[in-house]
Design an enzyme around this catalytic site. Structure first.
Site, PDB file in Angstrom:
ATOM      1  N   ASP A 286       0.874  -1.160   0.000  1.00  0.00           N
ATOM      2  CA  ASP A 286       0.000   0.000   0.000  1.00  0.00           C
ATOM      3  C   ASP A 286       0.920   1.220   0.000  1.00  0.00           C
ATOM      4  O   ASP A 286       2.140   1.113   0.168  1.00  0.00           O
ATOM      5  CB  ASP A 286      -0.952  -0.014   1.209  1.00  0.00           C
ATOM      6  CG  ASP A 286      -2.180   0.841   0.949  1.00  0.00           C
ATOM      7  OD1 ASP A 286      -3.210   0.610   1.580  1.00  0.00           O
ATOM      8  OD2 ASP A 286      -2.090   1.737   0.086  1.00  0.00           O
TER       9      ASP A 286
HETATM   10  C1  GLC Z   1      -4.446   4.237  -0.307  1.00  0.00           C
HETATM   11  C2  GLC Z   1      -5.315   3.048   0.040  1.00  0.00           C
HETATM   12  C3  GLC Z   1      -5.341   1.973  -1.010  1.00  0.00           C
HETATM   13  C4  GLC Z   1      -5.244   2.614  -2.377  1.00  0.00           C
HETATM   14  C5  GLC Z   1      -3.869   3.241  -2.496  1.00  0.00           C
HETATM   15  C6  GLC Z   1      -3.656   3.936  -3.841  1.00  0.00           C
HETATM   16  O1  GLC Z   1      -3.704   4.639   0.787  1.00  0.00           O
HETATM   17  O2  GLC Z   1      -5.079   2.414   1.292  1.00  0.00           O
HETATM   18  O3  GLC Z   1      -6.558   1.248  -0.831  1.00  0.00           O
HETATM   19  O4  GLC Z   1      -5.420   1.630  -3.389  1.00  0.00           O
HETATM   20  O5  GLC Z   1      -3.604   4.159  -1.438  1.00  0.00           O
HETATM   21  O6  GLC Z   1      -4.536   5.024  -3.949  1.00  0.00           O
END
Ligand code: GLC
Length: 745
Positions: A286
């Site tokens: 993430d």
């Molecule tokens: C965010 C979220 C994740 C998302 C990623 C990209 O922090 O936790 O679900 O896909 O960043 O936007």
């Protein structure tokens, strides 16, 4: 190879060739395809420099001049947050035509519930209990995303959530592992189609691995500490379903899991995901979850963070807040040079990433062919009708005293009151992707479209969603007094759920509760429409308002879907995918709980209960009303004894005993009455959504399979144990007929 598959499929349709032979042929063809891809990956890998390999493991968010240089040097493998075929093709050209090896980039975005055409939030879509429709929505979203160059979505979010204080409950399929697994499979199939190499398919990403929804106190990003049993019985099944459905990628979560951050957790990322489940795609972190291992206190610096994440099994590093937080790019080369990690570990990750790029066809057709896609995605009318159907089926009728609903269309006067009644933004939910707000039909629009021209419609917001401004309250009360019917549209702002949106109080925000109570006290027949991303504590509404519809955030077609239900053009069929608590004090509260040694008894003090609240929820899992009624009879079990490994049929008659046609979600629950470990009082194991005309009876059959009877024994070994089981079928988790069978050695 691809055309071989389509030739076989087209020429030897199941009519002319036994399915078994067709399956054999196709299986072998896909095995041959995989083999061919592995060879290509090996060849490419053998010609890559270490820097180019690390480039594939690096994802940047957004673009700038520096990144363009890095593309040409082969030092970046993926982007997030870049949209539009023209821009994406431009960057792809740099990679394919200007870099030494021409390895294409993979562009990912959060296509959670629609790209342009916005569907209900996933928690709402789960309330439809219609996986086919959910799959269609994902397929449409994939086509729209692919048309604009996005070939990878960071969806489905498959985190089980038993705590509605956690704002991301909005993004998943609720509290149940089985329903969550069914929806996970549907979304993966929708996004990826049956051929990832198709221009209209995009790679899916099951997230957030794992148990992110178990954050303590419902506070986002907070500590998760659960037993291996709870991890495997509750939080992992939807991920396993996604892997079994062929999901291309997973995303490692922010949270720590039993003391080890998920993005450095070898047990889940390698032991379970790779060794037990055989997952062959790749894992992306993430955003900056690798760098955050420093905050977690398991890495002294970014270099150690990179070492721990890669060793655990994270293949690609998604950048930080400003997406400059990448830690693989600046650190992996020196870790190899210092002998702290072997280049084999790097190769393993690069192989997984290249494999998905080959499977996606990015090497064969790296550029977005907008003309082809435009000619092959369903036209906007079809996309809108799919969005409308899913929105309608997501609506859950919680109350309808004296059949106040459906309303007549020739009413004399209607008051539409509430901060969400004429709102084109919040119905798009917290994770809309590239929405077109002007396409949103508001509740007020939908009601106007339905009512006769002679009906007097008065609208006032009455208050804001969150502020304490009461200046419009008196006018709202006055308008209610002047109307025959009052429709209140209240709830949360879209940004009050989703990421970083936990709440300690689940009441209606601002002064909306006061608005509802004062308007209701005017004494006109009053309907409350809830728009929210999570269960709310609506005790007063539940007690005093005759009709209540749970409308979640339904996307573009909100107003049309809600109006269709309000005026009877669609008979509500939604069922709750999550329990509604009476108060925050009851949380966590979920239906598949253990019985305890002192199960609740009304008149026995020394049983599991509260002094100040009932133990039952406000509205239970699987609950929802219809404009008609259904009767369940004759729950039959074919064999009252089955051997371990055996199965048995169960059947039940369901009758529409009302005056209008409608859909019913027939739910099957099982309970293992005595096992080597305590088992839940019931667990959803199957469901069928059926449509019945007035007076019509259908006999439904379910097969109780060995998989449904498996449990983790005291040693966490999956097994089936002899003993008595209860089978329950009904229209919600609390309204069930029972019968029994016994598993014998
Ligand atoms: C965010 C979220 C994740 C998302 C990623 C990209 O922090 O936790 O679900 O896909 O960043 O936007």
């Amino acid at each position: 190879m691809q055309n071989i598959v389509s030739t076989i499929f087209n020429r030897f349709s199941s009519k002319s060739l036994p399915l078994v032979l067709l399956t054999f042929l196709l299986t072998n063809v896909s095995a041959a395809q995989d083999l061919q891809i592995e060879r290509k990956v090996d060849n490419l890998l053998s010609s890559m420099t270490l820097k180019e390999k690390i480039g594939q493991m690096t994802q940047f968010g957004g673009i700038n001049k520096k990144y363009e240089e890095m593309i040409k040097l082969g030092e970046v493998g993926s982007f997030l947050g870049v949209k539009g075929a023209e821009k994406i093709n431009e960057l792809q050209r740099l990679a394919v035509e200007k870099s030494r090896l021409g390895i294409p980039l993979i562009f990912g975005n959060d296509v959670i519930h629609g790209y342009h055409t916005t569907f209900p939030i996933p928690l709402g879509a789960a309330a439809s209990w219609n996986p086919e429709l959910v799959q269609l929505a994902a397929k449409i979203a994939a086509g729209e995303a692919a048309l604009e160059g996005t070939k990878w979505t960071f969806a489905p979010m498959v985190d089980i959530a038993r705590d509605p204080r956690w704002g991301r409950i909005a993004e998943g399929a609720g509290e149940d592992p089985y329903l969550g697994s069914v929806m996970a499979e549907a979304e993966v199939m929708g996004f990826q189609g049956n051929n990832l190499n198709n221009d209209l398919s995009i790679a899916a990403c099951a997230k957030h691995f794992a148990a992110y929804g178990a954050a303590e106190a419902g506070r986002d990003y907070n500590t998760v500490d659960i037993s291996e049993r709870t991890l495997r019985e509750v939080y992992l099944p939807p991920f396993k379903a996604a892997v079994d459905a062929g999901v291309s990628t997973l995303m490692s979560a922010f949270n720590s899991l039993n003391g080890i951050p998920a993005s450095a957790n070898y047990h889940i990322l390698t032991q379970i995901l790779r060794k037990e489940w055989g997952f062959t795609g790749f894992v992306v972190s993430d955003a900056n979850s690798i760098g955050e291992l420093i905050n977690h206190g398991i890495a002294k610096d970014e270099k150690e963070a990179a070492l721990k994440a890669l060793t655990a099994g994270v293949d690609m590093d998604m950048g930080g807040d400003a997406f400059t937080g990448n830690v693989y790019s600046p650190n992996l080369a020196s870790l190899v040079k210092e002998g702290k990690i072997s280049e084999k570990l790097i190769d393993q990750s690069v192989r997984r990433i290249l494999r998905i790029k080959f499977r996606l066809g990015l090497f064969d057709h790296p550029y977005t062919d907008t003309l082809y896609i435009k000619n092959h995605i369903p036209d906007q009318k079809l996309r809108d009708s799919a969005a409308l159907r899913l929105a309608e089926e997501s609506i859950v009728m919680l109350k309808n005293d004296n059949n106040l609903l459906p309303l007549r269309k020739d009413l004399t006067s209607v008051a539409v009151i509430g901060p969400l009644a004429d709102d084109k933004y919040d119905p798009l939910g917290p994770w809309n992707c590239s929405p077109i707000p002007k396409r949103v039909t508001t509740v007020l629009d939908g009601i106007k479209n339905k009512l006769s021209p002679t009906t007097k419609i008065k609208f006032i917001k009455g208050c804001d969603i969150e502020s304490n401004n009461k200046r419009q309250l008196d006018n709202a009360i006055r308008i209610a007094g002047q109307s025959d019917i009052v429709i209140l549209v209240v709830g949360e702002a879209a940004n009050m759920s989703g990421e970083a949106a936990s709440r300690t109080n689940l009441d209606l925000p601002g002064v909306q509760e006061e608005l509802v109570e004062k308007v209701a006290k005017v004494g006109k027949p009053t309907i409350v429409l809830l728009m929210n991303g999570r269960p709310l504590t609506i005790d007063w509404i539940a007690k005093h308002i005759p009709s209540v519809l749970e409308c979640w955030f339904l996307g573009d077609q909100s107003g049309n879907a809600i109006a269709n239900v309000l005026f009877g053009d669609y008979n509500p069929s939604g069922r709750l995918p999550v329990t509604f608590p009476r108060s925050v004090g009851q949380i966590p509260i979920y239906y598949d709980h253990l019985n305890t040694g002192k199960p609740f008894e009304e008149n026995n003090k020394f049983t599991s209960k509260y002094l100040d609240s009932p133990v039952t929820p406000l509205y239970p899992f699987g609950f929802g009303l219809s404009y008609t009624t259904f009767k369940y009879e004759n729950l039959k079990v074919e064999k009252n004894k089955i051997k371990i490994g055996g199965s048995t049929d169960v059947s039940i008659n369901v009758t529409n005993t009302g005056k209008i046609s409608g859909s019913e979600v027939v739910q099957l629950y099982l309970r293992d009455l005595v096992a080597s470990v305590s088992m839940p009082v019931k667990e959803l194991k199957g469901f069928q959504k059926i449509y019945l005309n007035p007076g019509e009876t259908k006999t439904l059959k379910f097969i109780i399979t060995p998989k449904m009877l498996e449990l983790y024994d005291v040693n966490m070994k999956k097994t089936i144990e002899p003993g008595k089981c209860e089978v329950m079928i009904g229209g919600s988790s609390v309204d069930l007929l029972s019968n029994y069978f016994e598993i014998i050695k």
